[in-house]
Motif scaffolding. Sequence first.
Motif, PDB file in Angstrom:
ATOM      1  N   PHE A 149      13.219  14.398   9.022  1.00 28.32           N
ATOM      2  CA  PHE A 149      14.149  13.049   9.413  1.00 28.32           C
ATOM      3  C   PHE A 149      13.111  12.179  10.298  1.00 28.32           C
ATOM      4  N   GLY A 150      13.154  11.008   9.956  1.00 27.72           N
ATOM      5  CA  GLY A 150      12.281  10.117  10.547  1.00 27.72           C
ATOM      6  C   GLY A 150      10.833  10.095  10.251  1.00 27.72           C
ATOM      7  N   HIS A 151      10.345  11.025   9.539  1.00 25.90           N
ATOM      8  CA  HIS A 151       8.879  11.075   9.201  1.00 25.90           C
ATOM      9  C   HIS A 151       8.764  11.227   7.832  1.00 25.90           C
ATOM     10  N   PRO A 152       8.811   9.902   7.188  1.00 26.00           N
ATOM     11  CA  PRO A 152       8.679   9.907   5.707  1.00 26.00           C
ATOM     12  C   PRO A 152       7.139  10.257   5.345  1.00 26.00           C
ATOM     13  N   GLU A 153       6.243   9.829   6.290  1.00 30.47           N
ATOM     14  CA  GLU A 153       4.987   9.950   6.203  1.00 30.47           C
ATOM     15  C   GLU A 153       4.472  11.409   6.029  1.00 30.47           C
ATOM     16  N   GLN A 154       5.474  12.349   6.457  1.00 35.24           N
ATOM     17  CA  GLN A 154       4.982  13.855   6.264  1.00 35.24           C
ATOM     18  C   GLN A 154       5.675  14.418   4.765  1.00 35.24           C
ATOM     19  N   MET A 155       6.156  13.518   4.230  1.00 34.09           N
ATOM     20  CA  MET A 155       6.566  14.170   2.853  1.00 34.09           C
ATOM     21  C   MET A 155       5.258  14.241   1.791  1.00 34.09           C
ATOM     22  N   LYS A 156       5.641  15.132   0.862  1.00 36.92           N
ATOM     23  CA  LYS A 156       4.473  15.248  -0.169  1.00 36.92           C
ATOM     24  C   LYS A 156       4.172  13.917  -0.698  1.00 36.92           C
ATOM     25  N   PRO A 157       2.886  13.761  -1.044  1.00 34.21           N
ATOM     26  CA  PRO A 157       1.647  14.398  -1.306  1.00 34.21           C
ATOM     27  C   PRO A 157       1.068  15.009  -0.094  1.00 34.21           C
ATOM     28  N   ASP A 158       1.436  14.510   1.202  1.00 33.43           N
ATOM     29  CA  ASP A 158       0.868  15.189   2.554  1.00 33.43           C
ATOM     30  C   ASP A 158       1.236  16.421   2.329  1.00 33.43           C
ATOM     31  N   SER A 182       5.609  17.877  -9.695  1.00 42.53           N
ATOM     32  CA  SER A 182       4.886  16.566  -9.844  1.00 42.53           C
ATOM     33  C   SER A 182       3.445  16.456  -9.423  1.00 42.53           C
ATOM     34  N   ILE A 183       2.799  15.378  -9.907  1.00 41.09           N
ATOM     35  CA  ILE A 183       1.542  15.262  -9.329  1.00 41.09           C
ATOM     36  C   ILE A 183       1.429  15.290  -7.906  1.00 41.09           C
ATOM     37  N   THR A 184       2.330  14.829  -7.348  1.00 37.97           N
ATOM     38  CA  THR A 184       2.451  14.779  -5.716  1.00 37.97           C
ATOM     39  C   THR A 184       2.484  16.284  -5.288  1.00 37.97           C
ATOM     40  N   ASP A 185       3.104  16.991  -5.812  1.00 38.80           N
ATOM     41  CA  ASP A 185       3.133  18.385  -5.509  1.00 38.80           C
ATOM     42  C   ASP A 185       1.681  19.218  -5.871  1.00 38.80           C
ATOM     43  N   ALA A 186       1.070  18.882  -6.837  1.00 36.21           N
ATOM     44  CA  ALA A 186      -0.252  19.322  -7.174  1.00 36.21           C
ATOM     45  C   ALA A 186      -1.242  18.930  -6.019  1.00 36.21           C
ATOM     46  N   ILE A 187      -1.057  17.579  -5.540  1.00 35.89           N
ATOM     47  CA  ILE A 187      -1.876  16.903  -4.812  1.00 35.89           C
ATOM     48  C   ILE A 187      -1.657  17.781  -3.379  1.00 35.89           C
ATOM     49  N   ALA A 188      -0.382  17.827  -3.028  1.00 31.42           N
ATOM     50  CA  ALA A 188      -0.303  18.696  -1.649  1.00 31.42           C
ATOM     51  C   ALA A 188      -0.545  19.864  -1.464  1.00 31.42           C
ATOM     52  N   GLY A 189      -0.569  20.575  -2.800  1.00 29.83           N
ATOM     53  CA  GLY A 189      -1.067  22.030  -2.883  1.00 29.83           C
ATOM     54  C   GLY A 189      -2.309  22.274  -2.498  1.00 29.83           C
ATOM     55  N   ASN A 190      -3.195  21.310  -3.427  1.00 26.99           N
ATOM     56  CA  ASN A 190      -4.693  21.414  -3.305  1.00 26.99           C
ATOM     57  C   ASN A 190      -4.932  21.222  -1.867  1.00 26.99           C
ATOM     58  N   ALA A 191      -4.408  20.198  -1.148  1.00 26.01           N
ATOM     59  CA  ALA A 191      -5.068  19.677   0.074  1.00 26.01           C
ATOM     60  C   ALA A 191      -4.720  20.956   1.261  1.00 26.01           C
ATOM     61  N   ALA A 192      -3.484  21.523   0.778  1.00 22.44           N
ATOM     62  CA  ALA A 192      -3.328  22.938   1.841  1.00 22.44           C
ATOM     63  C   ALA A 192      -3.993  24.095   1.158  1.00 22.44           C
ATOM     64  N   ALA A 193      -4.767  24.033   0.264  1.00 22.48           N
ATOM     65  CA  ALA A 193      -5.431  24.989  -0.293  1.00 22.48           C
ATOM     66  C   ALA A 193      -4.521  26.250  -0.845  1.00 22.48           C
ATOM     67  N   VAL A 194      -3.433  25.846  -1.265  1.00 20.76           N
ATOM     68  CA  VAL A 194      -2.177  26.743  -1.884  1.00 20.76           C
ATOM     69  C   VAL A 194      -2.500  26.614  -3.512  1.00 20.76           C
ATOM     70  N   ALA A 214      -3.272  21.569 -11.273  1.00 18.80           N
ATOM     71  CA  ALA A 214      -2.615  22.620 -11.093  1.00 18.80           C
ATOM     72  C   ALA A 214      -3.256  23.789 -11.802  1.00 18.80           C
ATOM     73  N   ILE A 215      -3.127  25.092 -11.109  1.00 17.89           N
ATOM     74  CA  ILE A 215      -3.997  25.937 -11.642  1.00 17.89           C
ATOM     75  C   ILE A 215      -3.303  26.556 -12.940  1.00 17.89           C
ATOM     76  N   ALA A 216      -2.135  26.518 -12.952  1.00 11.02           N
ATOM     77  CA  ALA A 216      -1.409  26.685 -14.317  1.00 11.02           C
ATOM     78  C   ALA A 216      -0.270  26.016 -14.557  1.00 11.02           C
ATOM     79  N   VAL A 217       0.009  25.672 -15.687  1.00 13.11           N
ATOM     80  CA  VAL A 217       1.092  24.837 -16.185  1.00 13.11           C
ATOM     81  C   VAL A 217       2.237  25.512 -17.014  1.00 13.11           C
ATOM     82  N   ILE A 218       3.487  25.457 -16.651  1.00 12.48           N
ATOM     83  CA  ILE A 218       4.387  26.304 -17.485  1.00 12.48           C
ATOM     84  C   ILE A 218       5.517  25.213 -18.097  1.00 12.48           C
ATOM     85  N   ASP A 219       6.234  25.767 -18.979  1.00 11.73           N
ATOM     86  CA  ASP A 219       7.417  24.925 -19.384  1.00 11.73           C
ATOM     87  C   ASP A 219       8.807  25.716 -19.107  1.00 11.73           C
ATOM     88  N   ASP A 220       8.765  26.912 -18.640  1.00 16.25           N
ATOM     89  CA  ASP A 220       9.759  27.886 -18.784  1.00 16.25           C
ATOM     90  C   ASP A 220       9.725  28.610 -17.268  1.00 16.25           C
TER      91      ASP A 220
END
Length: 230
Positions: A149-158, A182-194, A214-220
Motif C-alpha cells: 500500500f502506497g508504493h505502486p513503484e514496487q509492483m511488477k515488473p519491478d 503477463s509480460i510484466t511477470d516474466a520481466i520481474a522473474g528474470n530480474a529476480a533470477a527466478v 519465460a522459460i516455458a509457456v503452458i496453456d493448462d
Amino acid sequence: MTPLAETGAQLADLLRGARVVLLDFDGPVAHLFAGHPAPDVAAAVRQFATVRGGDFSEIRTDDPLVLLRAAYRRTPEFGRDVEAHVIEHETRAAAVAAPTPGAHELIRTAAATGRAVLIVSNNSARAIRTYLARHHLTDDVAQIIGRPFGHPEQMKPDPHLLHAALDIARAAPTGAVFIGDSITDAIAGNAAAVPCIGYAKDPERAEGLADADAIAVIDDMHALAEALRR
C-alpha cells in the motif's frame, strides 16, 4: 509454446528442483474480475477520482491498476485515497472471482509434496485472502505478498515482490519457480533470477511470454499439478 512445455516430462524436470512455488494471482489462480468486471471497476475509480478533483479522462484503459499508478503520479495523498477505493473493488471481485481450471489442484499438490506456495501479486493482499478463504485454500498457501500500500513503484515488473517472497521463504532463486501470465511477470522473474513459467490463455499471450523469456509457456494449469506429482 516454448519447447520446454512440450511434454509433461520436460515440465517435471523443470519443477523438480523447485521447493518454493511462487504464483501470480489474477490469471494463474483466478480470473479476479470475472464476476465484477475490470471495466466496471475502472469506471468506478474514474468517478471516485473525479469527485475528489482528479481527472483520468485522457487515460484510455480499463485496467484499475493503470489508474492507480496515475493517481499516485498526481500526489501521494490522492494515490492512497484511490488505492483504498481500488482495494474495496478488488475485494468485492474476489468474493465472486472464477477459479482458473487446475489452479486449486496445483496449490494443493504443491503443498502436499512439501513445497511452499506463496502468492506474489500486484493485487491487494486483502482481496487474495478473501479468495483463498472462500475456497478453503488458506492453509495451503504459506504467504501472500500483495501490492504494498502506497508504493505502486514496487509492483511488477519491478522485482521487489519476488525478492520479498524469496526472503520470506528463505529460498535462493534457483530453488523457486514463478508462474505468471503477463509480460510484466516474466520481466520481474528474470530480474529476480527466478525461472518463470508463463500461463497463456491464448496464442497471442503465449507469444508475448515467450518473447519476454519465460522459460516455458503452458496453456493448462493442470499440467503443472501433474508435473509436480511425477
